[in-house]
Design an enzyme around this catalytic site. Structure first.
Site, short mmCIF file in Angstrom:
data_model
loop_
_atom_site.label_atom_id
_atom_site.label_comp_id
_atom_site.label_asym_id
_atom_site.label_seq_id
_atom_site.Cartn_x
_atom_site.Cartn_y
_atom_site.Cartn_z
N LYS A 187 0.83 -1.21 0.00
CA LYS A 187 0.00 0.00 0.00
C LYS A 187 0.86 1.25 0.00
O LYS A 187 1.85 1.32 0.71
CB LYS A 187 -0.88 -0.03 1.25
CG LYS A 187 -1.67 1.23 1.50
CD LYS A 187 -2.68 1.01 2.60
CE LYS A 187 -2.34 1.80 3.83
NZ LYS A 187 -3.37 1.66 4.88
N ARG A 189 0.23 5.29 0.69
CA ARG A 189 -0.75 6.33 1.03
C ARG A 189 -0.41 7.61 0.29
O ARG A 189 0.71 8.11 0.38
CB ARG A 189 -0.79 6.56 2.55
CG ARG A 189 -1.84 7.57 2.94
CD ARG A 189 -2.23 7.52 4.40
NE ARG A 189 -3.06 6.39 4.79
CZ ARG A 189 -4.36 6.28 4.49
NH1 ARG A 189 -4.96 7.20 3.77
NH2 ARG A 189 -5.05 5.22 4.91
#
Ligand code: R5P
Length: 286
Positions: A187, A189
């Site tokens: 991931k 951000r």
């Protein structure tokens, strides 16, 4: 032992009370005309061991927690075990930009002024269950992922995923209960509301994916993770988290298979962390 809880933890508190065979103690709560909060403990606590189960979703919950702990202390409680199922401000756990407050540390330090023992559930600033020091404060981190794993035990051909590497230890503890494989996604951000799940080749074709995370806040992480797994050929995608904050509401998850614990009461809170609290009470010999 006396057990207390705040209104937001009422259902969880009732489960704990039932399991340990006690009643929830009375706390009087009022508002002054200017909005300030009034707290009065309605039981005699002098010389007693006390367990307070008090989750926190907003600043009012935090103020109420401090006032309740203070009232217990002022009235002579012998030992105060403070269980905070969801501790707010937990994600600001370091200085990312010079000048910032370390909010998680500040909150814990405040609570530590009054409580003898502090327990939380899957704190974002800790990656495993157990007893740790964070910001100089001793805290017990209780792991609810095995309970989420128990919920998914019947899912065949399952693979558990965490949305990032940071929460993979937690995801593994759920996969061990299900008896299946686990992996993590990657991931990135972008900002408070946007995340990217970066390409990673996964062996998910025809399998049932279970994505587990500690927190769903805006929901961006889970949405993107689910989309990626479907794109890579998952037969079905199940979503689970410990803390359902749902800052943007729950509508974006309608029609999806989703489950949360009851650290915060949500429409999806089908898994209770009461066994963790009961276990803590028993281990502490309260
Ligand atoms: C962050 O690393 C946490 O583990 C969660 O992935 C995050 O808090 C989820 O936030 P959101 O739902 O806003 O994407």
């Amino acid at each position: 032992m006396l057990l207390f809880c705040n209104q937001r933890s009422r259902e969880l508190g009732e489960r704990v009370a039932k399991d340990i065979g006690t009643e929830i103690g009375e706390i009087e709560r009022k508002r002054f005309p200017d909005g300030e909060m009034y707290i009065r403990v309605g039981e005699r606590v002098k010389g007693e061991d006390v367990v307070l189960v008090h989750t926190t979703k907003d600043n009012n919950d935090l103020v109420e927690l401090i006032l309740t702990l203070s009232a217990l202390r002022e009235n002579g409680a012998e030992r105060i075990v403070c269980v905070i199922p969801y501790m707010l401000y937990q994600r600001q756990d370091t200085v990312f930009l010079e000048g910032e407050a370390i909010s998680a540390k500040a909150v814990l330090m405040m609570i530590n002024e009054f409580a003898d023992n502090i327990a939380v559930v899957n704190a974002h600033f800790l990656e495993r269950g157990g007893r740790f020091k964070f910001g100089g404060v001793e805290v017990e981190n209780m792991n609810a992922f095995p309970l989420l794993g128990g919920y998914y035990k019947g899912v065949e051909n399952a693979v558990v995923f965490s949305p990032d590497e940071g929460s993979m230890h937690y995801a593994r503890s759920a996969a061990e209960v299900i008896g299946c494989e686990y992996d993590h996604l990657v991931k990135k951000r972008i900002d408070g509301e946007t995340v990217e799940i970066q390409p990673k080749k996964l062996d998910i074709n025809g399998k049932n994916a279970i994505i587990l995370d500690d927190i769903i806040s805006t929901g961006g992480t889970m949405k993107r993770a689910a989309e990626e797994l479907i794109k890579q050929g998952a037969k079905s995608v199940h979503i689970g988290c410990v803390h359902g904050v749902f800052a943007k509401g729950v509508d974006m998850f309608s029609g999806m298979d989703i489950v949360c614990s009851d650290t915060l009461p949500t429409p999806f809170s089908c898994v209770s962390v009461a066994p963790l609290v009961v276990d803590l009470v028993e281990r502490e010999g309260i």
